[in-house]
Design an enzyme around this catalytic site. Sequence first.
Site, PDB file in Angstrom:
ATOM      1  N   ASN A  13       0.811  -1.235   0.000  1.00  0.00           N
ATOM      2  CA  ASN A  13       0.000   0.000   0.000  1.00  0.00           C
ATOM      3  C   ASN A  13       0.839   1.279   0.000  1.00  0.00           C
ATOM      4  O   ASN A  13       0.464   2.282   0.593  1.00  0.00           O
ATOM      5  CB  ASN A  13      -0.963   0.020   1.208  1.00  0.00           C
ATOM      6  CG  ASN A  13      -2.027  -1.059   1.096  1.00  0.00           C
ATOM      7  OD1 ASN A  13      -2.511  -1.354   0.003  1.00  0.00           O
ATOM      8  ND2 ASN A  13      -2.375  -1.660   2.217  1.00  0.00           N
ATOM      9  N   GLY A  15       2.026   2.482  -3.102  1.00  0.00           N
ATOM     10  CA  GLY A  15       1.685   3.150  -4.358  1.00  0.00           C
ATOM     11  C   GLY A  15       2.349   2.560  -5.588  1.00  0.00           C
ATOM     12  O   GLY A  15       2.621   3.274  -6.554  1.00  0.00           O
ATOM     13  N   LYS A  16       2.597   1.259  -5.576  1.00  0.00           N
ATOM     14  CA  LYS A  16       3.252   0.629  -6.725  1.00  0.00           C
ATOM     15  C   LYS A  16       2.392   0.704  -7.988  1.00  0.00           C
ATOM     16  O   LYS A  16       2.890   1.022  -9.070  1.00  0.00           O
ATOM     17  CB  LYS A  16       3.589  -0.838  -6.415  1.00  0.00           C
ATOM     18  CG  LYS A  16       4.676  -1.033  -5.381  1.00  0.00           C
ATOM     19  CD  LYS A  16       5.079  -2.483  -5.251  1.00  0.00           C
ATOM     20  CE  LYS A  16       3.953  -3.366  -4.778  1.00  0.00           C
ATOM     21  NZ  LYS A  16       3.489  -3.022  -3.411  1.00  0.00           N
ATOM     22  N   LYS A  38       2.100  -8.071 -13.585  1.00  0.00           N
ATOM     23  CA  LYS A  38       2.212  -8.209 -12.134  1.00  0.00           C
ATOM     24  C   LYS A  38       2.251  -9.711 -11.886  1.00  0.00           C
ATOM     25  O   LYS A  38       1.197 -10.369 -11.893  1.00  0.00           O
ATOM     26  CB  LYS A  38       1.013  -7.563 -11.429  1.00  0.00           C
ATOM     27  CG  LYS A  38       1.115  -7.565  -9.901  1.00  0.00           C
ATOM     28  CD  LYS A  38      -0.095  -6.882  -9.272  1.00  0.00           C
ATOM     29  CE  LYS A  38      -0.043  -6.943  -7.748  1.00  0.00           C
ATOM     30  NZ  LYS A  38       0.851  -5.929  -7.172  1.00  0.00           N
ATOM     31  N   ALA A 118       4.834  -7.460  -5.564  1.00  0.00           N
ATOM     32  CA  ALA A 118       3.782  -7.528  -4.545  1.00  0.00           C
ATOM     33  C   ALA A 118       4.427  -7.257  -3.192  1.00  0.00           C
ATOM     34  O   ALA A 118       5.385  -7.935  -2.806  1.00  0.00           O
ATOM     35  CB  ALA A 118       3.114  -8.903  -4.553  1.00  0.00           C
ATOM     36  N   GLY A 119       3.915  -6.241  -2.476  1.00  0.00           N
ATOM     37  CA  GLY A 119       4.483  -5.916  -1.178  1.00  0.00           C
ATOM     38  C   GLY A 119       5.891  -5.371  -1.292  1.00  0.00           C
ATOM     39  O   GLY A 119       6.261  -4.744  -2.287  1.00  0.00           O
TER      40      GLY A 119
END
Length: 215
Positions: A13, A15-16, A38, A118-119
Site C-alpha cells: 500500500n 503506491g506501486k 504483475k 507484490a508488497g
Amino acid sequence: MTKRIFVTATNTNIGKTYTTKLLLREFALRGFSVGVIKPIETGVADGYAEDGEELLGTIKELNPKLWHLEVEDIVPIMYEMAAAPFVASNNAPLDIKTVQKKIEELEAFCDIVIIEGAGGLYVPVDADTMMIDLIVKLDAVALLVTHCSLGCINDTLLSKKALEDKKIAHTVAFNCKENDGSFATFSKPYFVQTGFEVLEVGRDIEKICDVLYNL
C-alpha cells in the site's frame, strides 16, 4: 532489446500500481510501446484481480497491439488470501517459467515492460524465493517506491541497502500523499543534506523515467 523495469516498494500500500501507471503513460508519451505484468497478486476475491484489471485497462489504452490480452496475461499467478504469496499459496513453489513466458510474450510487442511486484522486497514468495530475488531472476532494473510519512528514512535506507547488497541497479522515488505534510520538515532534510536525490512520483515522473531508462 526490451527494457525490463521492476517496480517494488518499502511495504504494501505504498503506491506501486499508481506509480506503474504513471511510468507506462510517460514512456508511451515518448513513443515507446509499453507492456506491464504483475507476476503475483494476492487477495483476489471471486477471480477479480483488482490491480491486474487496473493495469490491463491502462495497457490496452496505451498499446493497441495488446488488445488481445486478458487479466491472466497480466497476472499469471493469483491467490485468494490477502497475504504474502508464501502463506497464500501454502508454500507452493514459484512457477517462474510461466512468469518468464508471459514476459517474453509481451516483449514481442513492447520496447519497455514494467513488472510490478507484490508488497516489499522481503515478502516471501516460496521457501527459496523472496520478492527481491524475482528482480534478479527476471534480469530487471528496479524502482523502489517509498513513502513520505514519519519512518520513511529507516524504511528507505533498509530497502535501498537490500538492493545494493544484491547489486541491483535501481533508483528511488517518494510517493508523497496529501497527509504527508510533515515530510518536508521531519524527513526530507536528512535526504537533502546527505546528497540523496529526492524524486517525487507525482512531481518528477519524467526524470524518474529518464533515470530508469538509462540504468
